[in-house]
Scaffold this active site. Structure first.
Site, PDB file in Angstrom:
ATOM      1  N   ASP A  32     -28.314  -2.566  -3.488  1.00 50.52           N
ATOM      2  CA  ASP A  32     -27.707  -2.155  -4.736  1.00 50.52           C
ATOM      3  C   ASP A  32     -26.823  -3.329  -5.176  1.00 50.52           C
ATOM      4  O   ASP A  32     -26.493  -4.196  -4.362  1.00 50.52           O
ATOM      5  CB  ASP A  32     -26.875  -0.897  -4.502  1.00 50.52           C
ATOM      6  CG  ASP A  32     -26.069  -0.499  -5.720  1.00 50.52           C
ATOM      7  OD1 ASP A  32     -26.656  -0.403  -6.815  1.00 50.52           O
ATOM      8  OD2 ASP A  32     -24.847  -0.304  -5.577  1.00 50.52           O
ATOM      9  N   ASP A  62     -23.615  -3.452  -7.825  1.00 54.56           N
ATOM     10  CA  ASP A  62     -22.174  -3.237  -7.985  1.00 54.56           C
ATOM     11  C   ASP A  62     -21.615  -2.366  -6.859  1.00 54.56           C
ATOM     12  O   ASP A  62     -22.103  -1.265  -6.621  1.00 54.56           O
ATOM     13  CB  ASP A  62     -21.899  -2.612  -9.347  1.00 54.56           C
ATOM     14  CG  ASP A  62     -22.488  -3.442 -10.478  1.00 54.56           C
ATOM     15  OD1 ASP A  62     -22.416  -4.681 -10.398  1.00 54.56           O
ATOM     16  OD2 ASP A  62     -23.037  -2.852 -11.428  1.00 54.56           O
ATOM     17  N   VAL A  66     -17.017  -2.893 -11.104  1.00 54.90           N
ATOM     18  CA  VAL A  66     -16.115  -3.026 -12.251  1.00 54.90           C
ATOM     19  C   VAL A  66     -16.539  -2.149 -13.430  1.00 54.90           C
ATOM     20  O   VAL A  66     -16.040  -2.326 -14.531  1.00 54.90           O
ATOM     21  CB  VAL A  66     -15.993  -4.504 -12.721  1.00 54.90           C
ATOM     22  CG1 VAL A  66     -15.359  -5.356 -11.660  1.00 54.90           C
ATOM     23  CG2 VAL A  66     -17.327  -5.053 -13.168  1.00 54.90           C
ATOM     24  N   TYR A 124     -19.181  -0.880 -16.323  1.00 54.41           N
ATOM     25  CA  TYR A 124     -20.272  -1.498 -17.082  1.00 54.41           C
ATOM     26  C   TYR A 124     -20.038  -2.995 -17.216  1.00 54.41           C
ATOM     27  O   TYR A 124     -19.007  -3.427 -17.726  1.00 54.41           O
ATOM     28  CB  TYR A 124     -20.402  -0.852 -18.463  1.00 54.41           C
ATOM     29  CG  TYR A 124     -20.888   0.575 -18.376  1.00 54.41           C
ATOM     30  CD1 TYR A 124     -22.205   0.854 -18.042  1.00 54.41           C
ATOM     31  CD2 TYR A 124     -20.018   1.636 -18.606  1.00 54.41           C
ATOM     32  CE1 TYR A 124     -22.657   2.156 -17.946  1.00 54.41           C
ATOM     33  CE2 TYR A 124     -20.458   2.947 -18.516  1.00 54.41           C
ATOM     34  CZ  TYR A 124     -21.777   3.197 -18.174  1.00 54.41           C
ATOM     35  OH  TYR A 124     -22.215   4.494 -18.081  1.00 54.41           O
ATOM     36  N   SER A 141     -27.802   1.534 -16.816  1.00 61.61           N
ATOM     37  CA  SER A 141     -27.940   2.378 -18.007  1.00 61.61           C
ATOM     38  C   SER A 141     -27.131   1.865 -19.185  1.00 61.61           C
ATOM     39  O   SER A 141     -27.319   2.333 -20.313  1.00 61.61           O
ATOM     40  CB  SER A 141     -27.537   3.820 -17.691  1.00 61.61           C
ATOM     41  OG  SER A 141     -26.149   3.904 -17.443  1.00 61.61           O
ATOM     42  N   LYS A 172     -32.849   5.080  -9.895  1.00 64.32           N
ATOM     43  CA  LYS A 172     -32.461   5.650  -8.606  1.00 64.32           C
ATOM     44  C   LYS A 172     -31.772   6.998  -8.848  1.00 64.32           C
ATOM     45  O   LYS A 172     -31.022   7.109  -9.798  1.00 64.32           O
ATOM     46  CB  LYS A 172     -31.505   4.698  -7.867  1.00 64.32           C
ATOM     47  CG  LYS A 172     -32.123   3.376  -7.485  1.00 64.32           C
ATOM     48  CD  LYS A 172     -31.189   2.484  -6.667  1.00 64.32           C
ATOM     49  CE  LYS A 172     -29.998   2.013  -7.475  1.00 64.32           C
ATOM     50  NZ  LYS A 172     -29.121   1.080  -6.730  1.00 64.32           N
TER      51      LYS A 172
END
Length: 187
Positions: free
Chosen positions: A14, A16, A23, A25, A59, A107
């Site tokens: 993964d 972030d 942090v 977006y 997203s 995911k």
């Protein structure tokens, strides 16, 4: 084993909270901070001949917060940091869709891992998914990989929140370095 002798194993990460700071977006590449241990940890996986791949939900693209180009710029920044440590990121997969979309790549659906399997000839049963959320653990299980939950990013809160979940990680690691220690010991 050298990179030239690479096999069909992979470690999916993964982004972030796992290889870099969480942090929110990532609308600007200047906000992106790779953990100092990420490059050396990835280099160790490279030295074992395993592929290193990123699998991340983004997203913010569908929400209009940033573009796919910005996602690629962030991934280029990650590659630069890994390269400084003499490591290699073999691929970066991301899902730009909203959580309520009916896509197979977001995911915990295994679409990104299945796509990597098909494109790169990966044996998912002999591979790992590493992340700081149970979403990553569920993704790995859905794809048939072993899983590691790291306690960086959202990991500690996720572990507490999902302590009794029906799907559990194969290993819980303090950070990426400890996750890689576990993965390499399993080989």
């Amino acid at each position: 084993m050298s990179r030239a002798e690479a096999n069909d194993q992979a470690v999916f990460f993964d982004r972030d909270g796992t290889v870099s700071e969480e942090v929110g977006y990532m609308y600007d590449v200047s906000l992106y901070r790779v953990f100092p241990w990420t490059g050396p940890a990835i280099r160790r996986i490279n030295e074992r001949g395993m592929k290193v791949l990123l699998a991340t939900n983004q997203s913010g693209v569908a929400r209009g917060y940033f573009t796919e180009r910005m996602v690629r710029r962030v991934h280029d920044r990650l590659r630069e940091e890994i390269t400084r440590a003499r490591g290699v990121l073999d691929g970066a997969y991301f899902c730009p869709h909203l959580p309520d979309s009916d896509c197979g790549c977001r995911k915990p659906n295994p679409g990104m891992l299945l796509r990597a399997r098909d494109e790169l000839g990966i044996d998912l049963a002999d591979s790992f998914m590493v992340g700081d959320r149970y979403l990553d653990v569920r993704t790995g299980h859905a794809a048939g990989t072993r899983t590691v939950l790291v306690l960086t990013g959202n990991g500690r809160e996720e572990l507490e929140r999902h302590r009794n979940a029906d799907v559990q990680p194969d290993f819980v690691a303090r950070d990426l370095t400890e996750a890689v220690d576990f993965i390499l010991a399993e080989q």
